[in-house]
Scaffold this active site. Structure first.
Site: not given
Length: 494
Positions: A51, A79, A148
């Protein structure tokens, strides 16, 4: 034609740190350096860092990586933050997203408006005012200028190393296979001169990068740089990692699930799920940790649980003489906020900015070390925050709540508790919105806040927050489901 002598850089160790270093040096310094990476296939790597945080995207741009190619090669998903489950108390949950919360003014940040509206009963949950948080909770995602979103990745660490290695070797990087038997030093200066391998091969260099993991063969064993132990603040010292088959759609966030003596991670990839348990051995036995991990995962296990032992802290000097320590050799802060790969990348970025073409000097090493120390301490404080602010009743959590904390963190918490003020200091990674989400999420409620919001009639403030929340929700509704977006990208292989 370039006639400058090349600086010989020797990278001791592979893994994520070694191959990131190789990729950046060869890409950005080109003809100015001669890079050799020494590693042994017999030595495993920790490799649980699956991660990341959004800074990885800027670093990938420096490497010239194509995002779609990277995602397909590493089994990556996207993520938007981390869900903290049970950290305040059993059953609690909040999201630390990567987005900015609300809208701020020059006079004060959004939390002052939100706290005023909440006092009037006119504010929703903090997450309602963050685009990334709403998208994460809705399980939606997209890339590109229209979306965005501020995001990072989950990816397969083993595939990532292979992906970087393939690019480096295609670019002509020299890789030497073998175990390091000893390190040669200059008898007068103490500088590193060469690595002697068990095969008898000798690899000379001008600058050495220590990527040998917790062993710290160059910076620690050879140069004798000490280690500053932070266990009294961060008592986690063991982990188990296991891979399982995926059983449902991949969520666009990491799960960090508290247990009686630490926490567990859940990291969704395209082809599997990364799971692990982090714990304090003084409060939970290895057997109990294994049982807790295996008993709580979803899906069939694909690997045996792999044990990892560590001591949280930092090397007192990451740059010593002509050696720079990276990743685990330079220190370790547990993976709670996914900062390990970022700390490698920012160290490499600073190394290139301060690169010692004429030979390493004390002044440049001091500058590098000072910046590294401030950032490491900032990350340390942010991670301690999660443990210290809790209302759980187990012995481990009571210890964390009652322990003394660094003065830097104590001052920050007092400022927020008294006046709802949050800030991001120089060389600090985490922004105001991150501190805000975690402090409030962990139950720290300010006694007062800036009264600028009271210059607006309560109805007007309530309407402004309502419009903000609804506007964000409308944007999120236009995004596709995260799993659909990943499947489409992963399927575009031809």
């Amino acid at each position: 034609m370039n006639t400058l002598p090349k600086t010989r850089v020797v990278i001791a160790g592979g893994g994520t740190a070694g191959w990131l270093a190789a990729a950046l040096l060869t890409r950005q310094l080109g003809q100015l350096v001669d890079v050799t990476l020494v590693e042994s296939d017999e030595i495993g790597t920790v490799g649980v860092g699956e991660a990341t945080i959004p800074t990885i995207r800027g670093f990938h741009a420096l490497l010239g990586l194509d995002e779609d190619d990277f995602v397909r090669a590493t089994g990556a998903t996207f993520k938007l933050g981390i869900a903290f489950e049970g950290w305040t108390r059993p059953g609690s949950r909040y999201l630390h997203s990567f987005g900015d919360v609300g809208k701020s003014t020059w006079m004060g940040d959004f939390q002052h408006f939100w706290l005023a509206a909440r006092a009037d009963g006119n504010a929703g949950p903090l997450e309602d005012y963050c685009y990334e948080a709403q998208a994460a909770e809705a399980g939606r995602f997209a890339t590109g200028t229209k979306a965005q979103l501020n995001y990072a990745y989950h990816f397969d660490a083993g595939r990532y190393v292979g992906y970087l290695r393939g690019r480096c070797e295609a670019a002509g990087l020299r890789r030497v296979e073998g175990r390091i038997a000893r390190v040669e030093q200059n008898a007068e200066s103490g500088d590193l001169v060469a690595l002697m391998l068990e095969s008898g091969e000798r690899v000379e260099g001008d600058l050495f990068l220590d990527c040998t993991g917790f062993r710290a063969l160059l910076i620690g064993e050879t140069l004798g740089v000490g280690y500053e132990d932070w266990s009294h603040w961060l008592p986690m010292n063991r982990a188990l990692a296991v891979q399982t088959a995926a059983v449902g759609p991949a969520l666009p966030y990491t799960r960090a699930i508290a247990h009686e003596a630490g926490w567990q991670w859940r990291i969704p990839l395209q082809h599997r799920v990364g799971n692990g348990i982090v714990y304090a051995a003084e409060h939970l036995s290895d057997d109990a940790a294994r049982a807790l991990l295996i008993g709580s995962v979803a899906g069939n296990t694909l690997t045996e649980p792999r044990p990892i032992r560590f001591t949280t802290g930092r090397r007192k000097r990451a740059w010593e003489k002509n050696c720079v320590a990276l990743s685990l050799s330079s220190g370790f802060i547990e993976p709670l906020e996914s900062t390990s790969i970022h700390l490698m990348m920012i160290a490499l970025t600073r190394l290139l900015q301060l690169f010692p073409f004429g030979g390493a000097t004390a002044a440049v090493a001091d500058r590098f070390n000072a910046m590294a120390q401030r950032e490491m301490e900032g990350v340390r404080d942010f991670v301690i925050l999660h443990y210290h602010l809790n209302a759980r009743d187990e012995p481990f959590w009571r210890q964390c709540r009652e322990m003394s904390i660094p003065d830097t963190l104590a001052a920050r918490l007092a400022l927020f508790a008294e006046e709802a003020q949050a800030y991001q200091g120089a060389d600090e990674l985490f922004r105001v919105s991150s501190w805000l989400q975690v402090m409030l999420g962990q139950g720290l409620t300010p006694h007062r806040h800036h009264l600028m919001a009271r210059m607006m009639p309560p109805g007007q403030l309530a309407e402004a927050l309502r419009n903000l929340s609804h506007g964000i929700a409308a944007r999120v509704a236009t995004l596709p489901p995260h799993q659909q977006f990943v499947d489409t990208l992963a399927g575009a292989r031809t």
